[in-house]
Design a protein around this motif. Structure first.
Motif, PDB file in Angstrom:
ATOM      1  N   UNK A   1      13.802 -20.957 -12.395  1.00 41.82           N
ATOM      2  CA  UNK A   1      14.642 -21.396 -11.290  1.00 41.82           C
ATOM      3  C   UNK A   1      15.446 -22.624 -11.699  1.00 41.82           C
ATOM      4  N   UNK A   2      16.753 -22.606 -11.417  1.00 41.26           N
ATOM      5  CA  UNK A   2      17.596 -23.738 -11.742  1.00 41.26           C
ATOM      6  C   UNK A   2      17.266 -24.909 -10.816  1.00 41.26           C
ATOM      7  N   UNK A   3      17.115 -26.099 -11.410  1.00 38.99           N
ATOM      8  CA  UNK A   3      16.857 -27.315 -10.640  1.00 38.99           C
ATOM      9  C   UNK A   3      17.935 -28.337 -10.963  1.00 38.99           C
ATOM     10  N   UNK A   4      18.516 -28.905  -9.927  1.00 37.59           N
ATOM     11  CA  UNK A   4      19.543 -29.934 -10.051  1.00 37.59           C
ATOM     12  C   UNK A   4      19.008 -31.203  -9.407  1.00 37.59           C
ATOM     13  N   UNK A   5      19.082 -32.324 -10.133  1.00 40.11           N
ATOM     14  CA  UNK A   5      18.646 -33.576  -9.522  1.00 40.11           C
ATOM     15  C   UNK A   5      19.374 -34.757 -10.151  1.00 40.11           C
ATOM     16  N   UNK A   6      19.205 -35.917  -9.528  1.00 43.41           N
ATOM     17  CA  UNK A   6      19.781 -37.164 -10.048  1.00 43.41           C
ATOM     18  C   UNK A   6      18.752 -38.272  -9.963  1.00 43.41           C
ATOM     19  N   UNK A   7      17.493 -37.908 -10.124  1.00 47.20           N
ATOM     20  CA  UNK A   7      16.384 -38.848  -9.956  1.00 47.20           C
ATOM     21  C   UNK A   7      16.099 -39.587 -11.263  1.00 47.20           C
ATOM     22  N   UNK A   8      17.075 -40.386 -11.686  1.00 50.79           N
ATOM     23  CA  UNK A   8      16.955 -41.176 -12.916  1.00 50.79           C
ATOM     24  C   UNK A   8      18.024 -42.261 -12.843  1.00 50.79           C
ATOM     25  N   UNK A  19      23.561 -20.373  -5.788  1.00 52.16           N
ATOM     26  CA  UNK A  19      23.703 -18.939  -5.500  1.00 52.16           C
ATOM     27  C   UNK A  19      23.728 -18.203  -6.833  1.00 52.16           C
ATOM     28  N   UNK A  20      22.570 -17.776  -7.304  1.00 54.00           N
ATOM     29  CA  UNK A  20      22.468 -17.122  -8.603  1.00 54.00           C
ATOM     30  C   UNK A  20      22.827 -18.087  -9.722  1.00 54.00           C
ATOM     31  N   UNK A  21      23.914 -17.783 -10.452  1.00 57.60           N
ATOM     32  CA  UNK A  21      24.357 -18.653 -11.537  1.00 57.60           C
ATOM     33  C   UNK A  21      25.517 -19.549 -11.115  1.00 57.60           C
ATOM     34  N   UNK A  22      25.700 -19.724  -9.825  1.00 62.32           N
ATOM     35  CA  UNK A  22      26.742 -20.606  -9.300  1.00 62.32           C
ATOM     36  C   UNK A  22      26.095 -21.750  -8.521  1.00 62.32           C
ATOM     37  N   UNK A  47      17.588 -22.504 -19.000  1.00 65.03           N
ATOM     38  CA  UNK A  47      17.603 -22.046 -20.398  1.00 65.03           C
ATOM     39  C   UNK A  47      18.042 -20.590 -20.495  1.00 65.03           C
ATOM     40  N   UNK A  48      18.988 -20.341 -21.404  1.00 67.29           N
ATOM     41  CA  UNK A  48      19.462 -18.993 -21.661  1.00 67.29           C
ATOM     42  C   UNK A  48      20.455 -18.458 -20.645  1.00 67.29           C
ATOM     43  N   UNK A  49      20.833 -19.239 -19.667  1.00 64.97           N
ATOM     44  CA  UNK A  49      21.751 -18.773 -18.621  1.00 64.97           C
ATOM     45  C   UNK A  49      23.125 -19.429 -18.770  1.00 64.97           C
TER      46      UNK A  49
END
Length: 375
Positions: A1-8, A19-22, A47-49
């Motif tokens: 599962x793609x995870x997006x964060x800014x916790x740094x 939405x999928x690969x978007x 990875x790989x996407x």
């Protein structure tokens, strides 16, 4: 599962949906009173996407595409315009990609400064102290660089990150300090003649929290040099610098980055004073800098922004006095100026941390020549 964060440190993003690969996202403006363009996020689980990232608000992708890092933000490169389509960019993640970061530029935070300072821990020409503590409990560094035994006959004040999102200037600052601390003729001259006071992160909380900083409400750090300061950092600068200057302060430089793209924003330039005498000193220094430049990034005195042109008007300073205006009023100061260094390109040439440092070295060389003409 793609995870997006800014916790740094320095992180900034609002991920709206995946939405999928978007991925649909936008920059977090926080307490900025208008649209701005800083963002910095991390992607894991891709990875790989091949993933396309869509910015849903304004166009906040710069002239060379996003900056990207595959080593946790230590080193950076431009992804390039081939990956960009309007307000979107695409990236094919390697099969072993674990932590890939993208940003509007090439972020520079506390960890980067710490790595730089670690190289000079045994130097006799660098002393690190604390200017103050921020409202969030962080120390704001105050670096003394050059001749530090009290015998310097010249003093120079350099500030950076009044607008915390303007990160490329920090690499320029590294170049200036490295030249002053170096073992060559240029370093030895500074070490024998000049005491520099450097404030690398005026808005330390903003740098580490990933704020925009520019046009921060009720006023940003670079409009906070009049009346009662809103920000602790500017209040302490106004209190301590006049005592330190001791009549020996000759030059004050404030490092900045300009707007996101186009025309003058893709040049290096000085922001002209409204008064003629300081403007003439800026012109004189600019010609010295143009002559001393050794790096590949172009600089031309003719690119400077005179007062009354484009954004450099009285209306732009209605919110308050800038650092440069304030410093220019200190006794003995002959050159007080902001210098704007672009985020992604100077003319046809891409910027990079390495080239920014070279320009910083050229700035130090020009300072030497300039200072020699006024003593």
């Amino acid at each position: 599962m793609i995870m997006i964060d800014c916790d740094f440190p320095g992180g900034n993003i609002i991920a709206e949906r995946i939405d999928g690969d978007d991925v649909f996202l936008r920059q977090d403006l926080r307490d900025t009173d208008r649209d701005w363009f800083y963002w910095y996020f991390r992607v894991r689980g891709a990875a790989g996407r091949t993933v396309r990232f869509h910015f849903t608000g304004s166009n906040v992708i710069g002239t060379r595409g996003p900056g990207m890092s595959e080593d946790g933000g230590v080193t950076w490169r431009w992804l390039g315009n081939d990956a960009v389509d309007g307000q979107s960019f695409v990236y094919a993640f390697a099969n072993d990609a674990d932590d890939v970061r993208f940003s509007f530029g090439m972020p520079y935070v506390q960890a980067d400064l710490d790595r730089f300072l670690a190289s000079y821990v045994d130097s006799d020409y660098l002393v690190a102290e604390t200017l103050c503590e921020t409202r969030k409990g962080r120390d704001v560094e105050m670096l003394y660089v050059g001749r530090l035994d009290g015998g310097a006959d010249l003093r120079v004040l350099i500030a950076a990150r009044h607008h915390c999102c303007e990160m490329m200037q920090s690499y320029v600052l590294e170049g200036i300090m490295a030249a002053i601390l170096g073992e060559g003729d240029l370093g030895r001259w500074f070490q024998g003649r000049v005491e520099c006071l450097v404030i690398p992160f005026v808005d330390k909380d903003g740098v580490e929290d990933g704020d925009q900083g520019k046009n921060r409400k009720p006023r940003d750090h670079n409009r906070d040099y009049v009346g009662e300061s809103v920000h602790i950092e500017t209040a302490v600068i106004r209190e301590r610098v006049p005592d330190w200057s001791a009549g020996k302060l000759k030059v004050a430089i404030d490092l900045h980055c300009p707007w996101i793209r186009s025309n003058r924003n893709e040049t290096i330039y000085l922001v002209g004073s409204e008064s003629d005498a300081p403007w003439q000193e800026q012109i004189r220094f600019s010609h010295i800098l143009e002559a001393e430049r050794t790096g590949s990034l172009p600089f031309f005195a003719a690119d400077n922004l005179p007062f009354g042109v484009e954004w450099n008007t009285a209306e732009n300073y209605a919110a308050g006095k800038s650092f440069g205006r304030w410093a220019g009023e200190l006794p003995g100061v002959q050159l007080a100026t902001a210098i704007e260094f672009p985020y992604a390109n100077v003319g046809d040439l891409d910027t990079s941390p390495e080239l920014a440092r070279v320009f910083g070295r050229d700035l130090a060389a020009a300072l030497k020549v300039y200072l020699e003409t006024i003593v």
